[in-house]
Design an enzyme around this catalytic site. Structure first.
Site, PDB file in Angstrom:
ATOM      1  N   ASP A   1      -0.364   4.820   2.565  1.00  0.00           N
ATOM      2  CA  ASP A   1      -0.145   4.879   4.025  1.00  0.00           C
ATOM      3  C   ASP A   1       0.188   5.976   4.674  1.00  0.00           C
ATOM      4  OD1 ASP A   1       0.230   3.477   6.246  1.00  0.00           O
ATOM      5  OD2 ASP A   1       2.398   2.672   5.841  1.00  0.00           O
ATOM      6  N   ASP A   2       1.105   6.872   4.455  1.00  0.00           N
ATOM      7  CA  ASP A   2       1.186   8.055   5.146  1.00  0.00           C
ATOM      8  C   ASP A   2       2.095   9.024   4.319  1.00  0.00           C
ATOM      9  OD1 ASP A   2       0.611   7.459   7.985  1.00  0.00           O
ATOM     10  OD2 ASP A   2       1.865   5.922   7.630  1.00  0.00           O
TER      11      ASP A   2
ATOM     12  N   HIS B   1      -3.740   6.665   6.508  1.00  0.00           N
ATOM     13  CA  HIS B   1      -3.923   7.446   7.828  1.00  0.00           C
ATOM     14  C   HIS B   1      -3.950   8.904   7.536  1.00  0.00           C
ATOM     15  CE1 HIS B   1      -2.301   3.842   9.951  1.00  0.00           C
ATOM     16  NE2 HIS B   1      -1.564   3.553   8.636  1.00  0.00           N
TER      17      HIS B   1
ATOM     18  N   HIS C   1      -5.927   1.901   2.636  1.00  0.00           N
ATOM     19  CA  HIS C   1      -4.742   1.971   3.489  1.00  0.00           C
ATOM     20  C   HIS C   1      -3.972   3.554   3.726  1.00  0.00           C
ATOM     21  CE1 HIS C   1      -1.328  -0.141   6.026  1.00  0.00           C
ATOM     22  NE2 HIS C   1      -1.215   1.053   6.213  1.00  0.00           N
TER      23      HIS C   1
ATOM     24  N   HIS D   1      -3.055  -3.746  11.246  1.00  0.00           N
ATOM     25  CA  HIS D   1      -1.593  -3.946  10.679  1.00  0.00           C
ATOM     26  C   HIS D   1      -0.799  -5.024  11.247  1.00  0.00           C
ATOM     27  CE1 HIS D   1      -2.507   0.475   9.798  1.00  0.00           C
ATOM     28  NE2 HIS D   1      -1.103   0.652   9.181  1.00  0.00           N
TER      29      HIS D   1
ATOM     30  N   GLU E   1       4.137  -6.206   9.024  1.00  0.00           N
ATOM     31  CA  GLU E   1       4.825  -4.873   8.677  1.00  0.00           C
ATOM     32  C   GLU E   1       6.332  -5.238   8.934  1.00  0.00           C
ATOM     33  OE1 GLU E   1       3.597  -1.331  10.114  1.00  0.00           O
ATOM     34  OE2 GLU E   1       4.751  -0.148   8.398  1.00  0.00           O
TER      35      GLU E   1
END
Ligand code: HPA
Ligand code: ZN
Length: 343
Positions: free
Chosen positions: A279-280, A20, A18, A198, A201
């Site tokens: 994630d980010d 991005h 996961h 997603h 969340e």
């Protein structure tokens, strides 16, 4: 001296499921690319960028995420971005990544789909050749945009099936339920793409069920709110549907008040196939191993639970069974070697 847990986190081979790629854009690179491409940003310094990264919810983050990626223009920019991430996580023991990208956020600004894909793929090919890091790409549809625009992205992806393994769904969950994308997910699956999304969340357990039943997703990204529904948790455990959780992301977006509220331990206890991810990482100030450390410390995970998380990262991947087994065997060997060193 380092504890066994620290050594496991540092040294175990791991997959990231996961991630991005646009969320790995570090402030230094953002400013460099803004200069290179003549893009105006509301930030003058790295400190300005970092100061702006205080979020109260998913939408706060998304606003800055889309602003930040406006500096990505050329194929070289996408190459540099992807290569910087690969070098960073190589140091974390990453050996496989299943990477999201958001083409609509670029094509909407007049960037060609092929420019985005070309830069990312080229860096991933270098990663395989030079660092033995394998990868798969997952193209996300932006759920705040209409389904017709997702169909346009799908038609671009169909021309590049050799490079795109699956489709996903990201951006604002509130007000954009999975059902909005039923037709494009059906079409994508018919074209041979695997489906993930997603869900749960900021949205409900109902969104998770809807994505499983209607979009027929094979993996749940986040899925935190699945734990509001005990029957759904039983189903996820029974079907061994992987959940890609992102504890530091949840903390930064105020999905959880503290890391000790992360559902990772609940998922492990329930026998759900949960993996830990970043994630980010630039926006949330934590790469892959920072997330392992965070859950280890906050949830008092033992060594076996850390090993299970690393194994789940491969078990939950889209690697072929033989490749999965190879990676799982490498983990066993690595554990043995760490235990021998430590006596
Ligand atoms: N959630 C939704 N959309 C996103 C995310 C996320 O965590 N990261 C990048 N786009
Ligand atoms: Zn995400």
């Amino acid at each position: 001296m380092k504890s066994i847990a620290d050594k496991l986190i540092d040294q175990l081979p791991k997959a990231e499921l996961h991630l991005h790629i646009e969320g790995t854009l570090e402030p230094e690179m953002m400013l460099t690319l803004a200069k290179r491409n003549n893009i105006n940003l509301p930030y003058k310094s790295v400190e300005d960028v970092r100061t702006a990264y205080e979020f109260n919810c998913l939408q706060d983050f998304l606003d800055l995420y889309y602003l930040g990626m406006s500096v990505l223009v050329t194929e070289q920019d996408f190459y540099d971005l992807t290569w910087a991430y690969i070098e960073r996580v190589h140091a974390d023991g990453l050996t496989h990544v299943e990477m999201f990208f958001d083409p609509q956020a670029h094509t909407d600004r007049g960037i060609k789909f092929e420019t985005v894909l070309g830069g990312i793929v080229s860096a991933l090919e270098t990663a395989q050749k030079e660092l033995n890091i394998s990868s798969k790409l997952i193209m996300c549809f932006l759920r705040h945009l209409p389904e017709e625009e997702a169909f346009e992205a799908l038609s671009c992806a169909c021309k590049h099936k050799e490079h795109i393994y699956g489709v996903g769904l990201d951006s604002s969950e509130a007000g954009n339920p999975p059902e909005k994308f039923t037709r494009v997910f059906t079409a994508a699956r018919e074209e041979g793409f695997v489906a993930v999304a997603h869900v749960g969340e900021e949205g409900t357990a109902g969104n998770v069920k809807e994505a499983l039943d209607t979009l027929k997703i094979e993996r749940v990204d986040h899925g935190n709110h699945a734990f509001d529904d005990p029957d759904l948790v039983k189903r996820l455990a029974q079907q061994q549907t992987p959940l890609t959780m992102c504890p530091i992301s949840n903390l930064r977006l105020k999905g959880i008040p503290t890391l000790s509220a992360s559902p990772v331990k609940k998922a492990l206890d329930a026998g759900v196939l949960v993996a830990v991810n970043s994630d980010d990482p630039s926006y949330f100030r934590g790469y892959l191993n920072d997330n392992y450390r965070a859950v280890h410390d906050a949830l008092n995970l033992n060594e076996n639970e850390l090993i299970t998380l690393a194994k789940n990262s491969f078990a939950g991947s889209f690697l072929e069974d033989r490749e999965k087994q190879k990676q799982l065997d490498t983990i066993d060997n690595c554990v043995e070697s760490i235990k021998r060193q430590t006596g």
